[in-house]
Design a protein around this motif. Structure first.
Motif, short mmCIF file in Angstrom:
data_model
loop_
_atom_site.label_atom_id
_atom_site.label_comp_id
_atom_site.label_asym_id
_atom_site.label_seq_id
_atom_site.Cartn_x
_atom_site.Cartn_y
_atom_site.Cartn_z
N PHE A 18 0.80 -1.22 0.00
CA PHE A 18 0.00 0.00 0.00
C PHE A 18 0.84 1.27 0.00
O PHE A 18 0.30 2.37 -0.11
N VAL A 19 2.15 1.11 0.14
CA VAL A 19 3.04 2.26 0.25
C VAL A 19 4.22 2.09 -0.70
O VAL A 19 4.82 1.03 -0.77
N SER A 20 4.53 3.17 -1.41
CA SER A 20 5.72 3.13 -2.27
C SER A 20 6.87 3.86 -1.56
O SER A 20 6.64 4.82 -0.82
N LEU A 21 8.06 3.37 -1.78
CA LEU A 21 9.28 3.94 -1.21
C LEU A 21 10.20 4.33 -2.36
O LEU A 21 10.50 3.51 -3.21
N ARG A 22 10.60 5.60 -2.34
CA ARG A 22 11.57 6.09 -3.33
C ARG A 22 12.85 6.47 -2.59
O ARG A 22 12.82 7.23 -1.64
N ASN A 112 -2.07 3.60 -3.21
CA ASN A 112 -3.49 3.58 -3.54
C ASN A 112 -4.20 4.57 -2.62
O ASN A 112 -4.55 4.24 -1.49
N LYS A 113 -4.41 5.80 -3.10
CA LYS A 113 -4.99 6.86 -2.27
C LYS A 113 -6.47 6.64 -1.98
O LYS A 113 -7.04 7.34 -1.15
N LYS A 114 -7.08 5.66 -2.64
CA LYS A 114 -8.48 5.34 -2.33
C LYS A 114 -8.57 4.48 -1.07
O LYS A 114 -9.62 4.37 -0.46
N LEU A 156 0.65 -2.95 8.47
CA LEU A 156 -0.02 -1.69 8.72
C LEU A 156 -1.49 -1.95 9.03
O LEU A 156 -2.18 -2.57 8.21
N PRO A 157 -1.99 -1.49 10.19
CA PRO A 157 -3.43 -1.57 10.42
C PRO A 157 -4.10 -0.52 9.55
O PRO A 157 -3.69 0.64 9.54
N LEU A 158 -5.11 -0.93 8.80
CA LEU A 158 -5.69 -0.04 7.80
C LEU A 158 -7.20 0.08 7.97
O LEU A 158 -7.97 -0.76 7.51
#
Length: 174
Positions: A18-22, A112-114, A156-158
């Motif tokens: 759910f998270v991208s790392l750059r 995924n911002k949704k 991650l709790p979502l």
């Protein structure tokens, strides 16, 4: 069990899904100049969650076009990925000049911002739940260090987005 009780309708997801790392650019000592674009290194990440842009190393402004992909923007979430302050996260405020991201500073964003808001992600990364997992992972090595591959082992709790927004508002009113 390590997470504690969470509402049944929340998900527990792998962080990296759910998270991208750059990662930033690995600048070498010879890249730095006496003036130009500021480079944000781990030392610029302050423990109060802000950036210190006063004493930055700089690279020639003429090189800015080749570093467009590592420009730091308003609202970015940055984290120290190595050293004694691994896991320290900041939320970038207003950016009025080009700021470049150094290699061992990670930039995190919802993929995924949704399903995940940027505000909730920031507070989750500063929480004992997520930060505790990160610190556990880096304690397995001699030099604290975390990278993209390690985040598949972070959970991650979502909650639903509307609850994420309520949680963030509650924290801000705090």
């Amino acid at each position: 069990p390590w997470l504690g009780e969470i509402p049944k309708h929340w998900e527990v997801v792998q962080f990296n899904h759910f998270v991208s790392l750059r990662h930033g650019h690995q600048f070498m000592q010879g890249d730095f100049t006496s003036e130009g674009c500021k480079v944000i290194k781990i030392t610029q990440l302050k423990s109060d969650g802000t950036l210190d842009t006063e004493n930055c190393d700089t690279v020639s402004s003429e090189k800015i076009d080749s570093f467009r992909d590592i420009l730091i923007k308003n609202g970015d979430i940055l984290m120290a990925l190595t050293g004694g302050t691994t896991g320290k996260a900041v939320r970038v405020g207003e950016v009025n000049e080009p700021l470049l991201q150094n290699y061992r500073v990670g930039q995190f964003a919802p993929s995924n911002k949704k399903k995940l808001t940027t505000d909730f992600l920031y507070w989750a990364m500063k929480s004992d739940v997520v930060l505790g997992q990160i610190l556990f992972l880096v304690s397995e090595t001699g030099q604290p260090n975390i990278g993209k591959a390690d985040f598949c082992r972070v959970y991650l709790p979502l909650p639903p987005v509307n609850e994420q927004e309520d949680i963030v508002e509650h924290i801000k009113q705090g």
